[in-house]
Design an enzyme around this catalytic site. Structure first.
Site, PDB file in Angstrom:
ATOM      1  N   TRP A  32       0.862  -1.188   0.000  1.00  0.00           N
ATOM      2  CA  TRP A  32       0.000   0.000   0.000  1.00  0.00           C
ATOM      3  C   TRP A  32       0.892   1.230   0.000  1.00  0.00           C
ATOM      4  CZ3 TRP A  32      -0.458   4.262   3.131  1.00  0.00           C
ATOM      5  CH2 TRP A  32      -1.664   4.991   3.082  1.00  0.00           C
ATOM      6  N   MET A  99       1.673  -4.580   3.096  1.00  0.00           N
ATOM      7  CA  MET A  99       0.274  -4.986   3.196  1.00  0.00           C
ATOM      8  C   MET A  99       0.039  -6.346   2.550  1.00  0.00           C
ATOM      9  SD  MET A  99      -3.160  -3.137   1.719  1.00  0.00           S
ATOM     10  CE  MET A  99      -4.752  -3.931   2.021  1.00  0.00           C
ATOM     11  N   ASP A 229      13.577   0.069   9.188  1.00  0.00           N
ATOM     12  CA  ASP A 229      12.205   0.300   8.732  1.00  0.00           C
ATOM     13  C   ASP A 229      11.489   1.257   9.686  1.00  0.00           C
ATOM     14  OD1 ASP A 229       9.470   0.137   8.024  1.00  0.00           O
ATOM     15  OD2 ASP A 229       9.707  -1.927   7.332  1.00  0.00           O
TER      16      ASP A 229
END
Length: 278
Positions: A32, A99, A229
């Site tokens: 996403w 996602m 991340d």
């Protein structure tokens, strides 16, 4: 152009896909708010390594049709299943980014592993993004609500800046890992997506709890996550997934952000192909 139609969901959707190469099928499921185009640095490597590579646009994104409903993970996974069934794929490797990891895990819950050989979770949201009492490292709900509000009030404004954190742009642009052009490209892809799909799909990855489903993943699984991340915290995602999936190989990539498929393609491709060839 190739489309597969899912007539088994509440709203019929046409799913655009690309299918290259021959050999064992590898299905790439994008994150996403992007599209299949985010796999640019992986598709060619997978095909040249002797595999059949299939990438598709999630409903509401890319070139696929935009239903108003169906952005829960069970419906999204029914789209994936239609691709597998209609192309009559067997011995499949499912690869989910961010996602897309949700469709991978939900597939085992709802359809089993008869047609699946291996699974890969890259920068995945699995098993749970949201902070809870028993998931203290997750993202606070107020922050997730803030994203939804921003998307509702100024979707393109939010998306314009989203990729900076996605790629740790301020740091990695200095060492030529990411360019402004890539951010501009991502913005065009993301802004083209259905506004309804963008918001409803975000709710799915924000709030779906996959912890009880990890046991259903019963094939060899590769988990890859960037140590840097900033979008999906490693403590609430890959660290937990590696403990909950029985037959998992867990690789952490130094200094890699969420979008490591773009910033660290050589490192990711090496790990991915080693796993595919194993």
């Amino acid at each position: 152009m190739p489309f597969i139609t899912n007539r088994n969901s509440k709203e019929e959707v046409d799913l655009f896909y690309e299918d290259y190469g021959e050999g064992q099928p590898v299905i790439l499921i994008h994150g996403w708010p992007l599209s299949r185009k985010s796999w640019e640095q992986q598709v060619w490597k997978i095909v040249e390594s002797g595999y059949r590579c299939i990438s598709y646009d999630r409903r509401g994104f890319g070139t696929s049709s935009a239903a108003w409903t169906g952005y829960d993970y069970s419906t999204l996974t029914s789209d994936l299943n239609e691709i597998i069934i209609q192309l009559d794929l067997k011995n499949v490797v499912l690869v989910g980014f961010s996602m897309g990891g949700g469709e991978v895990v939900r597939y085992f819950t709802e359809y089993g592993s008869t047609r699946i050989d291996k699974a890969v979770l890259i920068s995945s949201i699995i098993p749970l993004v949201k902070q809870k009492d028993d998931n203290p490292s997750g993202v606070p709900e107020r922050d997730l609500d803030g994203i939804i509000t921003a998307l509702q009030n100024d979707r393109v404004g939010f998306l314009k800046d989203f990729s900076k954190g996605f790629y740790n742009f301020d740091e990695l642009s200095k060492v030529s890992r990411i360019s402004q052009a890539q951010l501009d490209y991502d913005f065009m892809i993301a802004s083209f997506a259905s506004p309804q799909a963008t918001i409803e799909a975000a709710k799915a990855w924000m709030h779906t709890d996959f912890r009880d489903e990890l046991k259903n993943v019963n094939v060899p699984t590769l988990i890859v996550h960037g140590k840097a991340d900033q979008t999906v915290p490693i403590e609430t995602s890959a660290n937990q997934a590696a403990k909950g999936i029985k037959n998992a190989t867990y690789i952490k990539i130094d200094n890699a952000p969420h979008g490591l498929n773009v910033t660290h393609p050589d490192e990711l491709n090496k790990v991915l192909l080693n796993f595919l060839n194993s």
